[in-house]
Structures are given as structure tokens and as C-alpha cells.
Scaffold this motif. Structure first.
Motif, PDB file in Angstrom:
ATOM      1  N   VAL A   1      25.680  25.822  24.318  1.00 23.01           N
ATOM      2  CA  VAL A   1      25.638  24.314  25.815  1.00 23.01           C
ATOM      3  C   VAL A   1      26.796  24.487  26.464  1.00 23.01           C
ATOM      4  CG1 VAL A   1      24.198  22.535  26.410  1.00 23.01           C
ATOM      5  CG2 VAL A   1      23.105  24.100  25.086  1.00 23.01           C
ATOM      6  N   TYR A   2      27.542  24.048  25.407  1.00 22.35           N
ATOM      7  CA  TYR A   2      28.787  23.455  25.816  1.00 22.35           C
ATOM      8  C   TYR A   2      29.963  23.988  26.124  1.00 22.35           C
ATOM      9  CZ  TYR A   2      27.758  19.504  22.448  1.00 22.35           C
ATOM     10  OH  TYR A   2      27.669  17.923  21.689  1.00 22.35           O
ATOM     11  N   ALA A   3      29.662  25.518  25.675  1.00 20.86           N
ATOM     12  CA  ALA A   3      29.920  26.510  27.012  1.00 20.86           C
ATOM     13  C   ALA A   3      29.621  26.135  27.886  1.00 20.86           C
ATOM     14  CB  ALA A   3      30.188  27.727  26.197  1.00 20.86           C
ATOM     15  N   ILE A   4      28.650  26.211  28.546  1.00 22.32           N
ATOM     16  CA  ILE A   4      27.806  25.781  29.878  1.00 22.32           C
ATOM     17  C   ILE A   4      28.483  24.305  30.330  1.00 22.32           C
ATOM     18  CG2 ILE A   4      25.899  26.424  31.220  1.00 22.32           C
ATOM     19  CD1 ILE A   4      25.518  29.106  28.874  1.00 22.32           C
ATOM     20  N   LEU A   5      27.913  23.684  29.765  1.00 21.18           N
ATOM     21  CA  LEU A   5      27.627  22.452  30.469  1.00 21.18           C
ATOM     22  C   LEU A   5      28.990  21.943  30.830  1.00 21.18           C
ATOM     23  CD1 LEU A   5      24.515  20.839  29.455  1.00 21.18           C
ATOM     24  CD2 LEU A   5      25.179  22.099  31.126  1.00 21.18           C
ATOM     25  N   VAL A   6      29.982  21.188  29.691  1.00 22.57           N
ATOM     26  CA  VAL A   6      31.347  21.089  29.683  1.00 22.57           C
ATOM     27  C   VAL A   6      32.343  22.292  30.646  1.00 22.57           C
ATOM     28  CG1 VAL A   6      33.448  20.854  28.611  1.00 22.57           C
ATOM     29  CG2 VAL A   6      31.532  20.578  27.024  1.00 22.57           C
ATOM     30  N   PRO A   7      32.542  23.204  31.499  1.00 22.17           N
ATOM     31  CA  PRO A   7      32.945  23.095  32.078  1.00 22.17           C
ATOM     32  C   PRO A   7      32.383  22.592  33.738  1.00 22.17           C
ATOM     33  CG  PRO A   7      33.050  25.154  31.148  1.00 22.17           C
ATOM     34  CD  PRO A   7      31.269  24.615  30.351  1.00 22.17           C
ATOM     35  N   PRO A   8      31.908  22.514  34.047  1.00 21.42           N
ATOM     36  CA  PRO A   8      31.622  21.783  35.538  1.00 21.42           C
ATOM     37  C   PRO A   8      31.618  20.560  35.453  1.00 21.42           C
ATOM     38  CG  PRO A   8      29.384  23.507  35.009  1.00 21.42           C
ATOM     39  CD  PRO A   8      30.966  22.892  33.823  1.00 21.42           C
ATOM     40  N   LEU A   9      31.150  20.272  34.452  1.00 19.62           N
ATOM     41  CA  LEU A   9      31.040  18.347  33.757  1.00 19.62           C
ATOM     42  C   LEU A   9      32.318  18.036  33.592  1.00 19.62           C
ATOM     43  CD1 LEU A   9      29.077  17.362  30.749  1.00 19.62           C
ATOM     44  CD2 LEU A   9      28.822  16.679  33.526  1.00 19.62           C
ATOM     45  N   ALA A  10      33.621  19.146  33.564  1.00 28.45           N
ATOM     46  CA  ALA A  10      35.185  18.147  33.601  1.00 28.45           C
ATOM     47  C   ALA A  10      35.809  18.550  35.076  1.00 28.45           C
ATOM     48  CB  ALA A  10      36.125  20.086  32.626  1.00 28.45           C
ATOM     49  N   LEU A  11      35.433  19.910  35.864  1.00 27.47           N
ATOM     50  CA  LEU A  11      35.896  19.644  37.250  1.00 27.47           C
ATOM     51  C   LEU A  11      35.007  19.079  38.509  1.00 27.47           C
ATOM     52  CD1 LEU A  11      35.069  23.865  37.667  1.00 27.47           C
ATOM     53  CD2 LEU A  11      36.999  22.616  37.781  1.00 27.47           C
ATOM     54  N   GLY A  12      34.038  18.886  38.029  1.00 22.91           N
ATOM     55  CA  GLY A  12      33.190  16.782  38.653  1.00 22.91           C
ATOM     56  C   GLY A  12      34.314  16.084  38.763  1.00 22.91           C
ATOM     57  N   THR A  13      34.887  15.756  37.106  1.00 23.93           N
ATOM     58  CA  THR A  13      35.528  14.055  37.172  1.00 23.93           C
ATOM     59  C   THR A  13      36.880  15.011  37.788  1.00 23.93           C
ATOM     60  OG1 THR A  13      34.870  14.546  34.781  1.00 23.93           O
ATOM     61  CG2 THR A  13      36.706  13.277  35.075  1.00 23.93           C
ATOM     62  N   LEU A  14      37.190  15.793  38.059  1.00 27.19           N
ATOM     63  CA  LEU A  14      39.153  16.860  38.495  1.00 27.19           C
ATOM     64  C   LEU A  14      38.641  16.023  39.744  1.00 27.19           C
ATOM     65  CD1 LEU A  14      39.988  19.438  36.260  1.00 27.19           C
ATOM     66  CD2 LEU A  14      40.804  17.330  36.206  1.00 27.19           C
ATOM     67  N   VAL A  15      36.612  16.546  40.498  1.00 27.70           N
ATOM     68  CA  VAL A  15      37.185  16.177  41.578  1.00 27.70           C
ATOM     69  C   VAL A  15      37.045  14.684  42.052  1.00 27.70           C
ATOM     70  CG1 VAL A  15      35.452  16.842  43.567  1.00 27.70           C
ATOM     71  CG2 VAL A  15      36.128  17.724  42.307  1.00 27.70           C
ATOM     72  N   LEU A  16      35.995  14.319  41.127  1.00 25.62           N
ATOM     73  CA  LEU A  16      36.080  12.773  41.333  1.00 25.62           C
ATOM     74  C   LEU A  16      37.458  12.159  41.790  1.00 25.62           C
ATOM     75  CD1 LEU A  16      34.785  10.007  41.424  1.00 25.62           C
ATOM     76  CD2 LEU A  16      34.340   9.616  39.338  1.00 25.62           C
ATOM     77  N   LEU A  17      38.031  12.168  40.180  1.00 23.01           N
ATOM     78  CA  LEU A  17      39.632  11.471  40.124  1.00 23.01           C
ATOM     79  C   LEU A  17      40.654  12.211  41.587  1.00 23.01           C
ATOM     80  CD1 LEU A  17      40.314  12.747  36.269  1.00 23.01           C
ATOM     81  CD2 LEU A  17      39.408   9.838  37.838  1.00 23.01           C
TER      82      LEU A  17
END
Length: 122
Positions: free
Chosen positions: A86-102
Motif C-alpha cells: 500500500v505504501y509503495a503505491i500511495l506514497v509516490p503520488p502523495l510525494a509528487l502532489g506535495t512537490l507540485v504544491l510547493l
């Protein structure tokens, strides 16, 4: 010295192991289908009632994320997978979303710095 082996004591069945060929009750899928239908109807009603601005986009994105979460967790069986998967699938999109926000925040800062010091934004 001769030591006796320590007996292994089992406290009931093993934790919810995902056995090969295990079938989930059809009721689970029908209930999720019902939720998806309700969320899609609510998404349609946002357009039907001509909601505008931030409220419109907040509701559309909220309904979209809820539907995506249901589909991923139930129909893609993530609700029954190991936490590492679950972490392997969910963490990368969450990290990308955070970077896009920043980056979005940084772009606003850069734009207004150019307006202030260079006299124009274009």
C-alpha cells in the motif's frame, strides 16, 4: 547438557492471511457500487445546480478522490494487501502532489517578486 525443545503455542488461527482463491462476499462489491453511484450522482448535481468558483472545484475534487479511493481499496484489493505494498503505491503520488504544491507556491513568489522589482510579470 540436554535441553528439551520449547513447544510452540498457537493462539487460534493465524492472522487474516490472504489464501489463494479466496472470494470476498458479493455484498461488499454491491455496497461499494452503490456508494460509487451516489458519489457520481452528487458530482452530477454540482453541475446541475450550476455551482461556481471554489465550491464547485472543491466538491468535484472531493467526490473524485472519494471514488478513486473506493475503487483502489476495494476493486483493486488494496484494502486486503500488505502495508508495504500500500505504501509503495500511495506514497509516490502523495510525494509528487506535495512537490507540485510547493512548486506552485514558489511560482507565485517568483511572479510577485518580478512584478515588484522588474516592473512587470511578463
Amino acid at each position: 547438557m540436554n535441553h528439551a525443545p520449547v513447544p510452540i503455542v498457537e493462539d487460534g488461527p493465524p492472522p487474516a492471511a490472504h489464501e489463494a482463491g479466496e472470494q470476498h462476499p458479493i455484498r461488499v462489491y454491491l455496497v461499494v457500487w452503490g456508494y460509487l453511484f451516489v458519489l457520481s450522482t452528487m458530482s452530477y448535481l454540482v453541475d446541475y445546480f450550476h455551482l461556481q468558483g471554489t465550491l464547485r472545484w472543491t466538491l468535484i475534487i472531493l467526490f473524485m478522490l472519494l471514488k478513486a479511493g473506493l475503487i483502489v481499496s476495494i476493486f483493486m484489493h488494496m484494502a486486503w494487501e500488505r502495508l508495504a505494498l500500500v505504501y509503495a503505491i500511495l506514497v509516490p503520488p502523495l510525494a509528487l502532489g506535495t512537490l507540485v504544491l510547493l512548486m506552485s507556491i514558489e511560482s507565485g513568489y517568483t511572479f510577485w517578486t518580478r512584478v515588484l522589482f522588474l516592473g512587470g510579470g511578463g
